[in-house]
Design an enzyme around this catalytic site. Structure first.
Site, PDB file in Angstrom:
ATOM      1  CB  THR A 116      -0.956  -0.153   1.175  1.00  0.00           C
ATOM      2  OG1 THR A 116      -1.467  -1.317   1.217  1.00  0.00           O
ATOM      3  CG2 THR A 116      -1.847   1.104   1.205  1.00  0.00           C
TER       4      THR A 116
ATOM      5  CD  GLU B 136       6.683  14.128   9.194  1.00  0.00           C
ATOM      6  OE1 GLU B 136       7.711  14.872   9.471  1.00  0.00           O
ATOM      7  OE2 GLU B 136       5.613  14.105   9.993  1.00  0.00           O
TER       8      GLU B 136
ATOM      9  N   GLY C  45      -9.934  -1.140   3.881  1.00  0.00           N
ATOM     10  CA  GLY C  45      -8.681  -1.072   4.137  1.00  0.00           C
ATOM     11  C   GLY C  45      -8.187  -0.374   5.248  1.00  0.00           C
TER      12      GLY C  45
ATOM     13  CE  LYS D 114       0.381   5.379  14.264  1.00  0.00           C
ATOM     14  NZ  LYS D 114      -0.900   5.252  13.848  1.00  0.00           N
TER      15      LYS D 114
HETATM   16  N1  LIG Z   1      -1.183   1.375   4.982  1.00  0.00           N
HETATM   17  C1  LIG Z   1      -1.219   2.439   5.711  1.00  0.00           C
HETATM   18  O1  LIG Z   1      -2.217   3.292   5.586  1.00  0.00           O
HETATM   19  C2  LIG Z   1      -0.240   2.753   6.825  1.00  0.00           C
HETATM   20  C3  LIG Z   1      -0.109   4.233   7.045  1.00  0.00           C
HETATM   21  C4  LIG Z   1       0.961   4.613   7.918  1.00  0.00           C
HETATM   22  C5  LIG Z   1       2.159   3.819   8.036  1.00  0.00           C
HETATM   23  N2  LIG Z   1       1.977   2.560   7.630  1.00  0.00           N
HETATM   24  C6  LIG Z   1       3.132   1.748   7.700  1.00  0.00           C
HETATM   25  O2  LIG Z   1       3.842   1.317   6.645  1.00  0.00           O
HETATM   26  C7  LIG Z   1       4.361   0.022   6.571  1.00  0.00           C
HETATM   27  C8  LIG Z   1       4.012  -0.875   5.285  1.00  0.00           C
HETATM   28  O3  LIG Z   1       2.339  -0.753   5.307  1.00  0.00           O
HETATM   29  P1  LIG Z   1       1.521  -1.290   4.137  1.00  0.00           P
HETATM   30  O4  LIG Z   1       0.338  -0.988   4.645  1.00  0.00           O
HETATM   31  O5  LIG Z   1       2.239  -0.537   2.889  1.00  0.00           O
HETATM   32  O6  LIG Z   1       2.013  -2.712   3.973  1.00  0.00           O
HETATM   33  P2  LIG Z   1       1.626  -3.929   2.846  1.00  0.00           P
HETATM   34  O7  LIG Z   1       0.623  -3.407   2.089  1.00  0.00           O
HETATM   35  O8  LIG Z   1       1.314  -5.228   3.576  1.00  0.00           O
HETATM   36  O9  LIG Z   1       3.030  -4.061   2.273  1.00  0.00           O
HETATM   37  C9  LIG Z   1       3.862  -4.726   2.827  1.00  0.00           C
HETATM   38  C10 LIG Z   1       5.300  -4.824   1.608  1.00  0.00           C
HETATM   39  O10 LIG Z   1       6.153  -5.384   2.148  1.00  0.00           O
HETATM   40  C11 LIG Z   1       6.426  -6.666   1.634  1.00  0.00           C
HETATM   41  N3  LIG Z   1       7.010  -7.643   2.457  1.00  0.00           N
HETATM   42  C12 LIG Z   1       6.542  -7.799   3.572  1.00  0.00           C
HETATM   43  N4  LIG Z   1       7.372  -8.756   4.333  1.00  0.00           N
HETATM   44  C13 LIG Z   1       8.264  -9.105   3.583  1.00  0.00           C
HETATM   45  C14 LIG Z   1       9.328  -9.808   3.593  1.00  0.00           C
HETATM   46  N5  LIG Z   1       9.645 -10.706   4.895  1.00  0.00           N
HETATM   47  N6  LIG Z   1      10.105 -10.026   2.502  1.00  0.00           N
HETATM   48  C15 LIG Z   1      10.009  -9.310   1.238  1.00  0.00           C
HETATM   49  N7  LIG Z   1       8.997  -8.474   1.139  1.00  0.00           N
HETATM   50  C16 LIG Z   1       8.040  -8.453   2.288  1.00  0.00           C
HETATM   51  C17 LIG Z   1       5.400  -7.043   0.711  1.00  0.00           C
HETATM   52  O11 LIG Z   1       5.470  -8.096  -0.343  1.00  0.00           O
HETATM   53  P3  LIG Z   1       4.317  -8.300  -1.313  1.00  0.00           P
HETATM   54  O12 LIG Z   1       3.942  -7.292  -2.045  1.00  0.00           O
HETATM   55  O13 LIG Z   1       5.120  -9.474  -2.312  1.00  0.00           O
HETATM   56  O14 LIG Z   1       3.416  -8.970  -0.545  1.00  0.00           O
HETATM   57  C18 LIG Z   1       4.695  -5.826   0.615  1.00  0.00           C
HETATM   58  O15 LIG Z   1       4.973  -5.109  -0.715  1.00  0.00           O
HETATM   59  C19 LIG Z   1       3.862  -0.489   8.004  1.00  0.00           C
HETATM   60  O16 LIG Z   1       5.027  -0.237   8.761  1.00  0.00           O
HETATM   61  C20 LIG Z   1       2.804   0.176   8.352  1.00  0.00           C
HETATM   62  O17 LIG Z   1       2.701   0.200   9.724  1.00  0.00           O
HETATM   63  C21 LIG Z   1       1.001   2.052   6.734  1.00  0.00           C
END
Ligand SMILES: NC(=O)c1ccc[n+]([C@@H]2O[C@H](COP(=O)([O-])OP(=O)(O)OC[C@H]3O[C@@H](n4cnc5c(N)ncnc54)[C@H](OP(=O)(O)O)[C@@H]3O)[C@@H](O)[C@H]2O)c1
Length: 490
Positions: A76, A187, A244, A262
């Site tokens: 995401t 940030e 989501g 946080k």
């Molecule tokens: N989503 C939000 O709104 C949001 C807001 C603020 C902060 N965050 C933070 O941002 C971070 C990412 O969140 P997200 O929502 O983007 O998560 P996500 O959609 O689950 O994406 C995670 C990514 O990391 C990859 N990944 C995870 N574990 C892995 C591993 N062991 N080896 C290789 N690749 C791996 C996944 O690969 P695949 O694509 O192949 O599955 C995916 O591309 C988190 O720390 C979250 O707390 C998210």
């Protein structure tokens, strides 16, 4: 906020790169580089003459170019960042390597050409050593921690959206960075697109932050909003998942752990207290969020999960709280709707500063990552143009300020406490005398009592919040289920 060097948003926040093409798209009429390999020479490690020209153009216009980077995670948040980079530059040449678990997975922002060698699936294959800029959007502790250690030990810059990682290991990572000349930036880890880390970072110590409060978890805010709109808990959860906003297991959001991580990070930035040393008392919206909302409705208010932290007290202890609060319907806290976040910073010398915005979401969070990348560009530009400034100053712990110690510096606070009128299983025993004894022992003032259809509704007052937590524990030991809501200030 003004537009000065301190406190103002740097110009690169909104326009990280001057556009290479006029609005309306690239030479082919579409947006250049949305798909990898769409523009000649954009997909490889080498820099095309078009890119070179763009960099020269950027330099001419006064903005340092963003540095090449390595991207860990392309879900995401990482995917949204890749999209923003493609949109801004017309190519993704800046992203030298990408780590994902499953390159074949369909995703809204396609990965670069899998044959180009830039997509890797094993953390050990990601080239993070040698002073690189690594953007981490994986989530969780492993493998993110290993990547952070390798990056920072090699003097690189680690930019992350991962609050758990920084809350648990921030001190170690910052020490590594200090030793090697690397840099840790987060940030995006608090408040998604709400620039609260930046606000605190840019405030001089002399402003004297007295308290930081915030709605820091968008998921629980969305769920509470839905309950206030008349949905059941299971309906609210279902719709949060569909949008989501909630993961399959939202327990970290609803039990307050996410907000606790946080607020620890904000205490670190504001007061220099390492996240692990901040003592957080936490109550989430469980076990019965519907009952909390019903209670608030009966009182004419709205429930919000508020986090807050005060500067270290006279003994050097920094305390934070995360708890459900009752806020007036017309307060700015009640105005925070859906998954938005809001933070309020009270200072002794700069008044009260507030920021709000989308607490989550790929694009908003990716923009915060981009802000940290913009800082890195300024840092790499060195003193040229006078734009560079210290980044994430880890403050020496702010000296305890006698006026700001919690008990003396803040007025007494009130809690609404509601509980069954009789001891469960003992319909002959009234709860009120027991409650009064417990409160007297805790030196808590009982301001108001009301007996309404079998329930006892009370208002308590104290300057010592931990005593209220103790009262809650004692009541639970009597098999009562107290509903506690702090009455928040506007
Ligand atoms: N989503 C939000 O709104 C949001 C807001 C603020 C902060 N965050 C933070 O941002 C971070 C990412 O969140 P997200 O929502 O983007 O998560 P996500 O959609 O689950 O994406 C995670 C990514 O990391 C990859 N990944 C995870 N574990 C892995 C591993 N062991 N080896 C290789 N690749 C791996 C996944 O690969 P695949 O694509 O192949 O599955 C995916 O591309 C988190 O720390 C979250 O707390 C998210």
């Amino acid at each position: 906020m003004g537009g000065g060097r301190r406190g103002g948003l740097p110009a690169h926040r909104l326009h990280p790169w001057p556009r290479r093409f006029p609005p309306g798209g690239g030479p082919d009429g579409g947006h250049p580089g949305r798909r990898p390999g769409a523009s000649p020479g954009s997909g490889g490690w080498g820099m095309s003459s078009a890119v070179e020209a763009a960099r020269t153009e950027e330099a001419r216009q006064g903005g340092p170019p963003l540095p090449p980077l390595v991207l860990a995670g392309c879900g995401t948040v990482g995917g949204a960042l890749l999209g923003l980079i493609r949109e801004g530059r017309g190519s993704d040449d800046l992203v030298r390597s990408i780590l994902v678990r499953d390159p074949a997975r369909e995703r809204p922002e396609p990965l670069p050409d899998p044959d180009g060698g830039r997509v890797v699936t094993r953390p050990s294959e990601l080239p993070v050593e040698g002073g690189r800029v690594v953007v981490e959007a994986l989530g969780g502790i492993r493998p993110a921690l290993g990547l952070a250690r390798r990056t920072l030990a090699g003097g690189g810059t680690f930019i992350t959206a991962n609050k758990s990682l920084v809350a648990e290991h921030g001190t170690e990572l910052e020490a590594l960075a200090a030793k090697s000349g690397g840099r840790l930036a987060f940030e995006a880890a608090v408040g998604g697109g709400m620039p609260v880390v930046r606000l605190l970072r840019d405030l001089p110590d002399a402003a004297r932050v007295r308290r930081i409060e915030g709605i820091l978890n968008g998921t629980s805010n969305y769920l509470l909003d839905e309950l206030h709109a008349g949905r059941s808990w299971s309906e609210a959860l279902q719709s949060a998942r569909a949008l989501g906003y909630a993961e399959a297991d939202p327990s970290r959001d609803v039990d307050g752990r996410d907000a606790a991580d946080k607020i620890r990070l904000l205490a670190w930035v504001a007061f220099g207290v390492p996240p692990a040393h901040v003592r957080v008392t936490r109550r989430g919206i469980l076990p019965d969020p519907e009952a909390l909302v019903a209670e608030a409705r009966a009182l004419g208010g709205v429930v919000r999960l508020l986090a807050r932290v005060d500067p270290p007290d006279g003994a050097g202890i920094c305390r934070a709280r995360v708890e459900p609060c009752l806020v007036p319907r017309d307060s700015p806290w009640a105005d925070v709707r859906g998954a938005d976040n809001r933070a309020r910073v009270s200072t002794a010398r700069a008044g009260t500063l507030s920021v709000s915005g989308p607490g989550a979401g790929g694009q908003a969070t990716a923009l915060s990552l981009l802000t940290d990348l913009g800082d890195e560009a300024l840092r790499r530009a060195g003193g040229s143009g006078g734009l560079a400034r210290p980044v994430f100053p880890v403050r020496t712990i702010v000296a305890p300020d006698p006026d700001s110690s919690r008990a003396e510096g803040h007025p007494a606070e009130r809690w609404h406490l509601s509980l069954e009128g009789k001891i469960p299983g003992h319909p002959e025993i009234e709860v009120r005398p027991r409650l009064e004894r417990i409160l007297a022992r805790a030196d808590i003032r009982l301001v108001d009592v009301d007996r309404d259809s079998g329930r006892l509704r009370t208002v308590l007052e104290t300057r010592h919040a931990p005593r209220v937590d103790l009262v809650g524990e004692r009541l639970r030991a009597l098999a009562l289920e107290p509903r506690l809501l702090r009455l928040a200030e506007r």
